[in-house]
Design a protein around this motif. Structure first.
Motif, short mmCIF file in Angstrom:
data_model
loop_
_atom_site.label_atom_id
_atom_site.label_comp_id
_atom_site.label_asym_id
_atom_site.label_seq_id
_atom_site.Cartn_x
_atom_site.Cartn_y
_atom_site.Cartn_z
N TYR A 176 19.04 -8.69 6.32
CA TYR A 176 18.25 -9.87 5.92
C TYR A 176 19.00 -10.72 4.91
O TYR A 176 18.98 -11.95 4.97
N SER A 177 19.67 -10.06 3.97
CA SER A 177 20.31 -10.78 2.87
C SER A 177 21.48 -11.65 3.33
O SER A 177 21.89 -12.58 2.63
N LEU A 178 22.03 -11.37 4.51
CA LEU A 178 23.20 -12.12 4.98
C LEU A 178 22.90 -13.62 5.07
O LEU A 178 23.69 -14.45 4.63
N ALA A 212 22.51 -6.18 -1.69
CA ALA A 212 21.27 -5.68 -1.10
C ALA A 212 21.34 -4.18 -0.84
O ALA A 212 20.43 -3.42 -1.21
N THR A 213 22.40 -3.74 -0.17
CA THR A 213 22.49 -2.32 0.17
C THR A 213 22.70 -1.44 -1.07
O THR A 213 22.13 -0.35 -1.16
N PRO A 270 28.91 -11.58 2.89
CA PRO A 270 29.30 -10.19 2.63
C PRO A 270 28.89 -9.71 1.24
O PRO A 270 28.52 -8.55 1.07
N MET A 271 28.96 -10.59 0.24
CA MET A 271 28.54 -10.19 -1.12
C MET A 271 27.03 -9.98 -1.18
O MET A 271 26.55 -9.07 -1.86
N ASP A 292 25.78 -12.94 11.71
CA ASP A 292 25.29 -13.58 10.49
C ASP A 292 26.35 -13.64 9.39
O ASP A 292 26.05 -14.02 8.27
N GLY A 293 27.58 -13.22 9.69
CA GLY A 293 28.67 -13.49 8.76
C GLY A 293 29.24 -12.34 7.98
O GLY A 293 29.92 -12.56 6.98
N MET A 294 29.01 -11.11 8.42
CA MET A 294 29.53 -9.98 7.64
C MET A 294 31.05 -10.00 7.57
O MET A 294 31.64 -9.52 6.60
N ALA A 295 31.71 -10.55 8.58
CA ALA A 295 33.17 -10.61 8.57
C ALA A 295 33.69 -11.99 8.18
O ALA A 295 34.81 -12.36 8.51
#
Length: 396
Positions: free
Chosen positions: A294-296, A67-68, A61-62, A364-367
């Motif tokens: 992509y960064s995840l 990235a965004t 998440p970080m 990919d792990g956002m949560a």
């Protein structure tokens, strides 16, 4: 497995990356020379690119946040440092003195205020027709007190939304597609993702408004709500253009104008010009979110679904506009039952297309980050909310 083991060449993301980018942006914008301003744009792009492709915080998440935010800042800088001449085209409301005649430090502070006001609040380019109304002028204490009830409500609403979302296997790392549910649950998916994002962003904004106003860095009337009303979301165009935050509106519009009017020399006001700008706006949004995808995990850049998802929004808005135009020609008027049909249409569209964006994003792990849960703490003494699993009707 940590990203350092998956990608041993990745360096640790410096914690000062985002403050550095903002500082470079403000310094570069303070120069009168367009060439000097453009050179700072190149530096910002280089740092943003390196942040996404060569560094990691080891927390998905970080990584997404860095990235965004980095590429959002780049596209904002593209507007102010290269596309627009800020000293002649942008002014604060009530500003009398020419910006270019100000001493360097005064210009530097003027630039800070411009950069930190992405929606143009208090500036002549503020899009007042789509921004919620500003709070009335009042004392700081009165403003803070007035914000507390809604902030407390938002804390619990945002927490409840997150707990529901994390109870859905489709929103968890490595889970199934959110499309692998019953037809009713496809609509619940939209509700879970939409409300969790909507209220989390609104809560962060509310807390920021209280803190910044409390220390005297801003005035209460500069903090209209971040989000618009859900009642406006009876078309896909209105959802993106009114209900959702308008933080990106200024710089995606500037890029669209550059392409449509200056590069392609399209006639302003024509459908071709308007839809070119629409596609450019969603293309930029897609690029920013694709960088986050992509960064995840730093895998295949094209594995994320953001670019496809956001370009589809432009395409469906074009179709939607055509259907609405045909309806008007047929004598169909904007009435309550038509708007009700519009809400169903908008929800149906996102029930169909949301997995394109959300599946890789969450798998990919956002949560995967830690959650502070007031509901979990007050209910079960679990302030992370990890033990709270809510049964959802996945098969319906």
């Amino acid at each position: 497995m940590s990203q350092e083991l998956l990608h041993p060449t990745l360096e640790s993301t410096p914690s000062f990356t985002l403050p550095l980018l903002y500082l470079l942006f403000a310094i570069g914008l303070s120069f009168r020379s367009r060439i000097l301003r453009a050179s700072f744009l190149a530096i910002i792009l280089a740092i943003s690119y390196r942040t996404v492709f060569y560094t990691s915080t080891s927390e998905a998440p970080m990584n997404y946040l860095y990235a965004t935010c980095s590429f959002s800042l780049f596209f904002s800088a593209l507007d102010f440092l290269a596309i627009t001449d800020p000293y002649t085209e942008l002014r604060r409301i009530g500003q009398v003195e020419s910006t270019s005649s100000m001493p360097f430090f005064s210009r530097f502070m003027w630039c800070w205020k411009l950069i930190l006001t992405p929606r143009g609040i208090g500036w002549t380019h503020e899009p007042t027709n789509v921004i919620p109304p500003r709070p009335k002028p009042q004392s700081r204490i009165s403003f803070i007190i007035s914000q507390l009830p809604s902030t407390i409500i938002l804390i619990f609403v945002a927490d409840a939304s997150n707990l529901l979302l994390r109870s859905h296997p489709g929103f968890l790392p490595g889970g199934p597609s959110i499309a692998d549910v019953g037809p009713l649950m496809r609509f619940v998916n939209v509700f879970l993702f939409g409300t969790s994002s909507f209220y989390a962003l609104q809560l962060q904004y509310k807390l920021l408004s209280i803190m910044v106003t409390a220390v005297g860095l801003s005035h209460p009337e500069n903090w209209p709500n971040l989000m618009g009303s859900w009642s406006d979301a009876y078309t896909i165009r209105r959802l993106w253009g009114r209900t959702w935050h308008q933080i990106m509106r200024r710089w995606v519009s500037a890029a669209g104008n550059l392409v449509a009017q200056k590069l392609l020399r399209l006639t302003p006001g024509t459908n071709l010009s308007a839809y070119t700008k629409l596609f450019i706006a969603f293309l930029i949004s897609g690029i920013i979110h694709q960088m986050g995808d992509y960064s995840l995990q730093h895998r295949d850049f094209w594995a994320g679904g953001s670019l496809t998802f956001f370009l589809l929004q432009a395409a469906i808005i074009m179709v939607e506009d055509g259907v609405i135009a045909l309806g008007k020609k047929a004598g169909i008027q904007d009435r309550k039952r038509i708007r009700l049909l519009g809400y169903v249409w908008t929800a149906s569209w996102f029930a169909l297309c949301l997995p394109i964006w959300v599946d890789p994003y969450f798998h990919d792990g956002m949560a995967s980050g830690k959650l502070f849960s007031p509901i979990g703490g007050l209910w079960k003494g679990d302030w992370t909310g990890a033990s709270l699993k809510i049964s959802l009707p996945l098969n319906y």
